[in-house]
Design an enzyme around this catalytic site. Structure first.
Site, PDB file in Angstrom:
ATOM      1  N   SER A   1       0.868  -1.194   0.000  1.00 16.51           N
ATOM      2  CA  SER A   1       0.000   0.000   0.000  1.00 16.51           C
ATOM      3  C   SER A   1       0.892   1.227   0.000  1.00 16.51           C
ATOM      4  O   SER A   1       1.954   1.209   0.630  1.00 16.51           O
ATOM      5  CB  SER A   1      -0.870   0.041   1.267  1.00 16.51           C
ATOM      6  OG  SER A   1      -1.620   1.246   1.305  1.00 16.51           O
TER       7      SER A   1
ATOM      8  N   TYR B   1      -6.919   6.642   2.498  1.00 20.58           N
ATOM      9  CA  TYR B   1      -6.013   5.721   3.191  1.00 20.58           C
ATOM     10  C   TYR B   1      -6.684   5.175   4.451  1.00 20.58           C
ATOM     11  O   TYR B   1      -6.800   3.961   4.639  1.00 20.58           O
ATOM     12  CB  TYR B   1      -4.733   6.466   3.561  1.00 20.58           C
ATOM     13  CG  TYR B   1      -3.668   5.613   4.211  1.00 20.58           C
ATOM     14  CD1 TYR B   1      -2.965   4.665   3.469  1.00 20.58           C
ATOM     15  CD2 TYR B   1      -3.335   5.774   5.553  1.00 20.58           C
ATOM     16  CE1 TYR B   1      -1.970   3.892   4.066  1.00 20.58           C
ATOM     17  CE2 TYR B   1      -2.339   5.006   6.149  1.00 20.58           C
ATOM     18  CZ  TYR B   1      -1.664   4.078   5.397  1.00 20.58           C
ATOM     19  OH  TYR B   1      -0.675   3.315   5.976  1.00 20.58           O
TER      20      TYR B   1
END
Ligand code: UDP
Length: 310
Positions: free
Chosen positions: A75, A145
């Site tokens: 990520s 996020y």
């Protein structure tokens, strides 16, 4: 034993790979190289059982053969980098994590998911315990996020309840060390890079906001201790409770680089948390874990690494 590390060419992922290889694991790295770098795992090329595959976890992929452990560390993690790629960040925490869970289930492997202190958002409980549900703006810029990591936690918790797959969640607080890229955009890499170039340090807002920085080797020890707890969902906070202001960090970086730091202030990014410090009681009880590297020592090692790279 064989592990798959997604994001294994990235900052935290590659340090996990180093430790696993040193401990005798056969390691498969999956990374799309969007923020990782093959140089981070170059040392393992040719090591028995080591494989590198350029893979986006949101796409179609698999790994042949038995797998015992999956560490999902793929990520973007730096605010400026995930804000640049908002939709990809949402995808990697949703579609990507779903694919990784399906893979772990098919292999009968334990899966450890990298979650984040960002699930606590702008915390109204300090220090943050795992029981705290957080305070996230669901439509703010950071939500791409924060909410994708929260979704990933929800997905794993649901699988855990269904008993289909052995999953666990670590909530990682600010981490630093060698291999942070100068262009990463996080505060430690920015300050160290700026100080070594003789440039002013960019302080966002007043600099009175706090963070608690954990040296990457300490974090890796915690993640692997948690990975070795079959059936344990967590979540467990992993971070260093030593809390400092951004201004304190600037002063320390100046001292350790031997530079007279000049500060230049700019606007605080939207929804930038005012304070952050982990309560690590659970990690202590469950894993016997606590950080060992002080901010001064860890930052010195980080400065040396940045210096050596020029
Ligand atoms: N920050 C700063 N200057 C920089 C980069 C970050 O003052 O060049 C601040 C940022 O606003 C935040 C803190 O440092 O308050 C930590 O930022 P970072 O991006 O490292 O991580 P975060 O904890 O926000 O995810």
């Amino acid at each position: 034993m064989r592990a798959v590390v997604t994001g294994g060419a990235g900052f935290v992922g590659s340090h996990l790979v180093d430790r696993l290889v040193a401990d005798g694991w056969r390691v498969v790295v999956l990374d799309d190289l969007s923020s990782g770098d093959t140089a981070n795992v170059e040392a393992h090329r040719g090591v028995e059982g080591f494989e590198f595959h350029e893979v986006d976890i949101c796409g179609d992929w698999t790994v042949a053969g038995d797998v015992d452990l999956v560490l999902n560390f793929a990520s973007p993690a730096s605010p400026p980098r995930y804000l640049e790629r908002p939709l990809e960040t949402l995808d990697v925490g949703s579609t990507g994590v779903r694919k990784v869970v399906e893979f772990a289930a098919a292999k009968g492997a334990r899966l450890v998911q990298a979650s984040t202190s960002e699930v606590y958002g702008e915390p109204t409980v300090h220090p943050q315990t795992e029981e705290y549900w957080g305070n996230v703006n669901p439509i703010g810029p950071r939500s791409v996020y924060d909410e994708s990591k929260r979704f990933a936690e929800a997905l794993l918790a649901a699988h855990h309840r269904l008993g289909r797959v052995d999953v666990g969640i670590v909530r990682i607080f600010n981490t630093y060390g060698p291999r942070l890229r100068a262009s990463d955009g996080r505060v430690v890499s920015n300050f160290v890079d700026q100080a070594l170039r003789g440039e002013p340090l960019t302080v966002y807002g007043t600099g009175n906001q706090t963070r608690s920085f954990c040296y990457v080797d300490d974090l890796v020890r915690g993640v692997l201790a948690f990975a070795a707890q079959p059936g344990e969902l967590g979540p467990v906070n992993l971070g260093n409770p030593h809390e400092v202001t951004v201004l304190d960090l600037a002063t320390l970086v100046g001292e350790l680089t031997g530079t007279r730091v000049e500060l230049v202030h700019s606007e605080l990014p939207a929804d930038d948390p005012t304070q952050r410090r982990p309560d690590i009681t659970r990690a202590g009880q469950l894993l016997g874990w606590k950080p060992e590297v002080s901010l001064r020592d860890g930052l010195s090692r980080t400065v040396e690494w940045f210096r050596a790279r020029g």
